[in-house]
Design a protein around this motif. Sequence first.
Motif, mmCIF file in Angstrom:
data_model
loop_
_atom_site.group_PDB
_atom_site.id
_atom_site.type_symbol
_atom_site.label_atom_id
_atom_site.label_comp_id
_atom_site.label_asym_id
_atom_site.label_seq_id
_atom_site.Cartn_x
_atom_site.Cartn_y
_atom_site.Cartn_z
ATOM 1 N N SER A 176 -2.333 -3.465 7.548
ATOM 2 C CA SER A 176 -2.303 -2.204 6.806
ATOM 3 C C SER A 176 -1.446 -1.193 7.557
ATOM 4 O O SER A 176 -1.675 -0.919 8.748
ATOM 5 C CB SER A 176 -3.719 -1.655 6.636
ATOM 6 N N MET A 180 6.528 8.258 5.882
ATOM 7 C CA MET A 180 5.105 8.172 6.223
ATOM 8 C C MET A 180 4.795 8.923 7.532
ATOM 9 O O MET A 180 3.721 9.510 7.677
ATOM 10 C CB MET A 180 4.703 6.699 6.341
ATOM 11 N N GLU A 207 0.831 -1.211 0.000
ATOM 12 C CA GLU A 207 0.000 0.000 0.000
ATOM 13 C C GLU A 207 0.864 1.259 0.000
ATOM 14 O O GLU A 207 0.595 2.221 -0.725
ATOM 15 C CB GLU A 207 -0.900 -0.032 1.241
ATOM 16 N N HIS A 208 1.927 1.249 0.789
ATOM 17 C CA HIS A 208 2.790 2.424 0.909
ATOM 18 C C HIS A 208 3.504 2.714 -0.402
ATOM 19 O O HIS A 208 3.548 3.865 -0.863
ATOM 20 C CB HIS A 208 3.810 2.194 2.033
ATOM 21 N N GLY A 252 -1.443 1.965 7.040
ATOM 22 C CA GLY A 252 -2.297 3.111 7.327
ATOM 23 C C GLY A 252 -3.058 2.958 8.620
ATOM 24 O O GLY A 252 -3.211 3.908 9.403
#
Length: 300
Positions: free
Chosen positions: A227, A248, A102-103, A229
């Motif tokens: 995840s 991040m 995802e990142h 996030g």
Amino acid sequence: MAGENYNDLQAFLAVVREGSFTRAAAQLGLSQSALSHKIQGLEARLGLRLLTRTTRSVSPTEAGERLQQALAPNFENIDAALAGLSELRDKPSGTIRITSSEHAAATILWPVLEAFLPQYPDIRVEVVSDSTLTDIVAERFDAGIRLGEQIAQDMIAVPIGPPTRLVVVGQPAYLDTRPPIATPRDLTGHDCINLRFLTHGGLYAWEFEKENHALNVRVEGRLTFNSLGRILAASLAGFGLAYLPEDMVHPHIEAGRLRQVLDDWCPLFPGYHLYYPSRRQPSPAFALLVDALRYRPRNA
């Protein structure tokens, strides 16, 4: 190879890949009954049971697994050869399937695609973001994106991002009420938010290094996510420490929402790489995207 056999083998691979007649039929544009008829015909011609069916899932038998392992690379080469014919056209075309964390998808892949796709309107890209270490050959992806150290040695790996660090962060209010952290071993007295890899179900061990002394710590806490996030959000809410990519969390550190600890124990890792099988014959569309993604240091 007879056309009927070729189509039935493609159908068989789709069922194994999807683990479902419903999803495979939708992908192939067939009815479930037509797909089932194809598989039954293939099994009858081979004289072997290839799939085990239950009310909830479909899985290959031993014979089916051996057939799938033998077929998948060959069909991939056929697809790549057909895609390669697009070089005879005026414009590169085709669909490129990529699996990515995802990142990496958010910070590296999408910024490139945003500029790349308007230049090549006949190229389509499918991105699947997850935390699994996907078998790109078995799942029929054209390429994957992961950190350099996670890539198998039999893959071609192209750097698409700079070296990076994972850092330990926590909400200031959380850190002010808990024991101080001087070494990675002190993490055992803290709530740490775990990352689970869905591929094998294991939890990620936090990796540290200082003065050539490497240390992996199996942390514990009340929360586990797959995840990054969600891990970030939980740490911002004060539920514990997180181990996340430095870029991040940097804005939150700058704003005072998070505080970094163990800075001198957090080493640099090889950055994100695009990887694909060494035997793959890249299509013109794929070669263009690889070149667009390739990392070029500013001082190079």
